[in-house]
Each structure stands twice: as C-alpha cells, then as structure tokens.
Design a protein around this motif. Sequence first.
Motif, PDB file in Angstrom:
ATOM      1  N   ASN A 110       0.806  -1.213   0.000  1.00  0.00           N
ATOM      2  CA  ASN A 110       0.000   0.000   0.000  1.00  0.00           C
ATOM      3  C   ASN A 110       0.843   1.269   0.000  1.00  0.00           C
ATOM      4  O   ASN A 110       0.356   2.344  -0.339  1.00  0.00           O
ATOM      5  CB  ASN A 110      -0.945  -0.003   1.211  1.00  0.00           C
ATOM      6  N   TRP A 111       2.108   1.146   0.370  1.00  0.00           N
ATOM      7  CA  TRP A 111       2.953   2.331   0.484  1.00  0.00           C
ATOM      8  C   TRP A 111       3.324   2.916  -0.875  1.00  0.00           C
ATOM      9  O   TRP A 111       3.461   4.119  -1.016  1.00  0.00           O
ATOM     10  CB  TRP A 111       4.227   1.985   1.266  1.00  0.00           C
ATOM     11  N   HIS A 112       3.555   2.068  -1.843  1.00  0.00           N
ATOM     12  CA  HIS A 112       4.038   2.555  -3.140  1.00  0.00           C
ATOM     13  C   HIS A 112       3.352   1.828  -4.286  1.00  0.00           C
ATOM     14  O   HIS A 112       3.014   0.655  -4.173  1.00  0.00           O
ATOM     15  CB  HIS A 112       5.541   2.323  -3.287  1.00  0.00           C
ATOM     16  N   HIS A 113       3.189   2.541  -5.381  1.00  0.00           N
ATOM     17  CA  HIS A 113       2.756   1.917  -6.628  1.00  0.00           C
ATOM     18  C   HIS A 113       4.001   1.570  -7.435  1.00  0.00           C
ATOM     19  O   HIS A 113       5.072   2.150  -7.231  1.00  0.00           O
ATOM     20  CB  HIS A 113       1.860   2.889  -7.404  1.00  0.00           C
ATOM     21  N   SER A 114       3.877   0.628  -8.353  1.00  0.00           N
ATOM     22  CA  SER A 114       5.023   0.162  -9.124  1.00  0.00           C
ATOM     23  C   SER A 114       5.694   1.291  -9.902  1.00  0.00           C
ATOM     24  O   SER A 114       5.029   2.080 -10.586  1.00  0.00           O
ATOM     25  CB  SER A 114       4.579  -0.922 -10.110  1.00  0.00           C
ATOM     26  N   ALA A 115       7.002   1.326  -9.802  1.00  0.00           N
ATOM     27  CA  ALA A 115       7.779   2.319 -10.548  1.00  0.00           C
ATOM     28  C   ALA A 115       7.780   2.035 -12.034  1.00  0.00           C
ATOM     29  O   ALA A 115       8.168   2.889 -12.838  1.00  0.00           O
ATOM     30  CB  ALA A 115       9.218   2.353 -10.031  1.00  0.00           C
ATOM     31  N   MET A 116       7.332   0.833 -12.436  1.00  0.00           N
ATOM     32  CA  MET A 116       7.360   0.474 -13.847  1.00  0.00           C
ATOM     33  C   MET A 116       6.091   0.870 -14.601  1.00  0.00           C
ATOM     34  O   MET A 116       5.976   0.606 -15.794  1.00  0.00           O
ATOM     35  CB  MET A 116       7.595  -1.034 -13.996  1.00  0.00           C
ATOM     36  N   ASP A 117       5.150   1.483 -13.915  1.00  0.00           N
ATOM     37  CA  ASP A 117       3.894   1.882 -14.554  1.00  0.00           C
ATOM     38  C   ASP A 117       4.109   3.146 -15.395  1.00  0.00           C
ATOM     39  O   ASP A 117       3.978   4.271 -14.915  1.00  0.00           O
ATOM     40  CB  ASP A 117       2.817   2.125 -13.489  1.00  0.00           C
ATOM     41  N   ALA A 118       4.416   2.937 -16.667  1.00  0.00           N
ATOM     42  CA  ALA A 118       4.687   4.057 -17.573  1.00  0.00           C
ATOM     43  C   ALA A 118       3.440   4.885 -17.843  1.00  0.00           C
ATOM     44  O   ALA A 118       3.529   6.081 -18.146  1.00  0.00           O
ATOM     45  CB  ALA A 118       5.267   3.542 -18.888  1.00  0.00           C
ATOM     46  N   ILE A 119       2.252   4.273 -17.750  1.00  0.00           N
ATOM     47  CA  ILE A 119       1.002   5.011 -17.958  1.00  0.00           C
ATOM     48  C   ILE A 119       0.844   6.063 -16.869  1.00  0.00           C
ATOM     49  O   ILE A 119       0.509   7.219 -17.144  1.00  0.00           O
ATOM     50  CB  ILE A 119      -0.200   4.044 -17.955  1.00  0.00           C
ATOM     51  N   ASN A 120       1.093   5.663 -15.631  1.00  0.00           N
ATOM     52  CA  ASN A 120       1.006   6.588 -14.502  1.00  0.00           C
ATOM     53  C   ASN A 120       2.055   7.688 -14.615  1.00  0.00           C
ATOM     54  O   ASN A 120       1.766   8.872 -14.387  1.00  0.00           O
ATOM     55  CB  ASN A 120       1.187   5.802 -13.207  1.00  0.00           C
ATOM     56  N   LEU A 121       3.260   7.292 -14.988  1.00  0.00           N
ATOM     57  CA  LEU A 121       4.359   8.261 -15.135  1.00  0.00           C
ATOM     58  C   LEU A 121       4.024   9.311 -16.190  1.00  0.00           C
ATOM     59  O   LEU A 121       4.172  10.518 -15.963  1.00  0.00           O
ATOM     60  CB  LEU A 121       5.645   7.513 -15.494  1.00  0.00           C
ATOM     61  N   LYS A 122       3.552   8.847 -17.350  1.00  0.00           N
ATOM     62  CA  LYS A 122       3.231   9.789 -18.429  1.00  0.00           C
ATOM     63  C   LYS A 122       2.055  10.687 -18.069  1.00  0.00           C
ATOM     64  O   LYS A 122       2.021  11.865 -18.445  1.00  0.00           O
ATOM     65  CB  LYS A 122       2.929   9.012 -19.711  1.00  0.00           C
ATOM     66  N   ALA A 123       1.083  10.149 -17.319  1.00  0.00           N
ATOM     67  CA  ALA A 123      -0.088  10.932 -16.938  1.00  0.00           C
ATOM     68  C   ALA A 123       0.303  12.062 -15.985  1.00  0.00           C
ATOM     69  O   ALA A 123      -0.175  13.205 -16.111  1.00  0.00           O
ATOM     70  CB  ALA A 123      -1.133  10.035 -16.286  1.00  0.00           C
ATOM     71  N   ILE A 124       1.169  11.751 -15.031  1.00  0.00           N
ATOM     72  CA  ILE A 124       1.631  12.763 -14.082  1.00  0.00           C
ATOM     73  C   ILE A 124       2.440  13.833 -14.807  1.00  0.00           C
ATOM     74  O   ILE A 124       2.265  15.033 -14.569  1.00  0.00           O
ATOM     75  CB  ILE A 124       2.448  12.101 -12.956  1.00  0.00           C
ATOM     76  N   HIS A 125       3.293  13.399 -15.716  1.00  0.00           N
ATOM     77  CA  HIS A 125       4.103  14.380 -16.443  1.00  0.00           C
ATOM     78  C   HIS A 125       3.248  15.229 -17.385  1.00  0.00           C
ATOM     79  O   HIS A 125       3.492  16.423 -17.541  1.00  0.00           O
ATOM     80  CB  HIS A 125       5.200  13.669 -17.244  1.00  0.00           C
ATOM     81  N   LYS A 126       2.242  14.607 -17.987  1.00  0.00           N
ATOM     82  CA  LYS A 126       1.370  15.356 -18.893  1.00  0.00           C
ATOM     83  C   LYS A 126       0.646  16.476 -18.157  1.00  0.00           C
ATOM     84  O   LYS A 126       0.460  17.575 -18.694  1.00  0.00           O
ATOM     85  CB  LYS A 126       0.346  14.419 -19.543  1.00  0.00           C
ATOM     86  N   LYS A 127       0.245  16.214 -16.917  1.00  0.00           N
ATOM     87  CA  LYS A 127      -0.501  17.206 -16.153  1.00  0.00           C
ATOM     88  C   LYS A 127       0.386  18.307 -15.586  1.00  0.00           C
ATOM     89  O   LYS A 127      -0.009  19.475 -15.555  1.00  0.00           O
ATOM     90  CB  LYS A 127      -1.258  16.532 -15.016  1.00  0.00           C
ATOM     91  N   PHE A 128       1.599  17.948 -15.159  1.00  0.00           N
ATOM     92  CA  PHE A 128       2.418  18.913 -14.436  1.00  0.00           C
ATOM     93  C   PHE A 128       3.706  19.315 -15.151  1.00  0.00           C
ATOM     94  O   PHE A 128       4.340  20.301 -14.772  1.00  0.00           O
ATOM     95  CB  PHE A 128       2.791  18.360 -13.056  1.00  0.00           C
ATOM     96  N   GLY A 129       4.116  18.564 -16.174  1.00  0.00           N
ATOM     97  CA  GLY A 129       5.394  18.839 -16.820  1.00  0.00           C
ATOM     98  C   GLY A 129       5.325  19.926 -17.868  1.00  0.00           C
ATOM     99  O   GLY A 129       4.242  20.310 -18.336  1.00  0.00           O
ATOM    100  N   ASN A 130       6.498  20.405 -18.251  1.00  0.00           N
ATOM    101  CA  ASN A 130       6.598  21.471 -19.249  1.00  0.00           C
ATOM    102  C   ASN A 130       7.430  21.067 -20.466  1.00  0.00           C
ATOM    103  O   ASN A 130       7.274  21.653 -21.535  1.00  0.00           O
ATOM    104  CB  ASN A 130       7.223  22.726 -18.622  1.00  0.00           C
TER     105      ASN A 130
END
Length: 381
Positions: A188-208
């Motif tokens: 419950n502490w962490h989600h998988s670091a290999m989830d590229a969908i999650n990574l791209k979604a976070i970057h799409k919302k907050f990245g420049n």
Amino acid sequence: MTEKLYQMCTRCVMDTTDPDITFDEQGVCNHCHQFDTVTTKRWFPNEEGKQRLAQIFNTIKNERKHYEYDCILGLSGGLDSSYLALVMNEYGMRPLVVHVDAGWNSELAVYNIEKVIKYCGYDLHTHVMNWPEIRDLQLSYLKAGVANQDVVQDHAFFASLYHFAVDNKINYVISGGNIATECVFPKNWHHSAMDAINLKAIHKKFGNLPLEDYRVVSFLQYYFYYPFLKKMKVVRPLNYMPYNKELALAELQEKIGYKSYGRKHGESRFTKFFQNYYLPTKFHMDKRKPHLSSQILSGLMTRNQALDELSKPLYEENELREDKYYLAKKLGITVEELDEYVSSPGHDYSEYPSWDSRYVLMKRMQSFVSLMSGRNVKNYS
C-alpha cells in the motif's frame, strides 16, 4: 495535539502505518506469516543455495560462451550491487556493467563505482540522463504529491537496463534485489515504478518539457515482450547465499576501499531526502521499518536492535538543511517551495491514469491459463 499511536507487530517492527497490516492473536503481523509460509520457499542462504547459484552461473556461461558478455549488471554504487559485483567476479562471470546517472549521484557513489570496476576489471557503460527532462519530471512528481517520488530514478534505471540489454542481445539481467534485507514491503505504500502510464499521466498534467530522451518500458514490454519474446531472465544471486550487509560492507572495505554512506540509499542525494524526510513527513512512512523487519525475519538482527535503530533521528538538523538547499538549487526552486511540496496534502497514485485495469486483466488471463494447463504460470516481475 497528541501524536497518533500505532500498533506494532510483536515479532518485527512493522506497524499500522501500513493500512493493510493484520495481526493474529499473538500480535504477529501478516508480513511475518508471509515470510514463513511463502518467502522462505524461494530463499536459500545455505549450501543448497550455493549449489543452485553455481548451477545458474554455469548455465549462463554455457549459453553465452560465444558472446562478449554473459549478462548485464546494474551498478548504482550502493552496497547490494557493489557486493554482488564482487561475488560475480569470484564466480568468473563476464557482465557488462551499466550505471544510470540520473543526476543525483553522491560523490561517494562515483568513488565506489570506480573502485568496484577497477577491482573486478569489468567494462562499464554509464548512461547519463538528460537532466532538463529529469528535472522536469521530478518536479512533476513533487507537484503531483504522490508517495513514490523515486519513480523518476527507478523507472529510468530499469528502462535503460532492459533497453540496453535488448540492444546488445543480452538476455540475462543480474539484480542486487534480495530477500534478506527487502522481504518485507507494504504494498500500500508505493505503486510500481514500472507503470509508464502513470508516469506519463503525471508528467502530462504537471510537466513542461517533452520527454524525448527519457525512455520508458510499457506494460506489454514489461510483462510480455521482454520475458517471452526476448527470453529475458532476471537473476537475484544474493538470494542464494547468506547475505549480511555488515559483513558485505567489511569485505568491500577490505578488498577495494569501499566507503560507507552511513545510511541506506546514501548513493543518491534525492533518494536519501525522499526516504528520510519526504515520506515520513508527508505520509508517515518510515522505510526503516520494513528494512529492519526484513533483517529481523532473516536473522540478521534482533527486534530490540531494530527498535534501537528506530529511536535514532532520521536526519540531523544541519544535514537536512544542507540537503534541502542542495535539492532546491538543483531543481531550480526555492527551499520554501520544496517545503511546500512536502507539507501539502499527499495524493494517491490512483488519482492519475495507471496500468491497474490492464494488470487485473493480465492476472485473470494468467489464472485461466494456469487452470487450463495445470501449471503455475508466472508473469515477469
């Protein structure tokens, strides 16, 4: 305002900061039971493990005897991977060593990597990440406020390792991951670091910045392309020997002049801050608890020794001040902004798109195939 009290396991030191933890009538937690009933079946810190490891390495050598390298080894400069490099040298293995520099290496990490490579005589490939992209992605994660801030480094490390292995036609990846010090981990502490969908979604919302050089591993690549099409196998040699961090450190110091970081993951300036300040402050997650609990269960320390370690401060005041200043300056923000990212309300990874639905579907397919074939079909992990 009184500090919240947490129920702690009577055998290890995990407590109710893990929201999924359960206890039996004696107060022993589910992590301990998982270790006894499941984990120990794939842990061989004995003569049997020595024989198994020799057989594994001999198989790799025979399969790869016409190639320049037997396997690929990721080297961070941390204790686990550095000690593993020495073990492989003793077995006469020929790894191509890969180091991924995401911009957070401590000076000691660079020093230790050089010492390991020189002693073992290995070829080293250092992949230096595009810092503006790393910075933009790291800031995106801080703005998202999720627990696992190390995704940026971890995904870069594994993605680079896997892509590099395939590009160089190497299908054995050697990992320093081990049961002795990492068998307890609250899911419950962490989600998988290999989830590229999650990574791209976070970057799409907050990245420049567009991620042009930052390579990711997709869901299909991770679970199907690499293990089935490319026949990639991950081997964890430290699970086939009695691995003791103190003894490993002493051997590294004696043989190569290795220098201790003083704390776990001190090879990365960001990981040190993330684990010892960001997580405990924002999410009440002290990663010493699973780490120490793992060592209790594997017989490397007593519960009283672990409790003594937990009583020590995570950070000295001056050290924290210096690290905050360093991180803020490198990220191009003020210390006050960094403090705001830490103190603001935390968010769950599931607030952003993820691979969860695909993972559930894959597990259903896995169960169906296992049922129809009568075999235990394991996915790549």
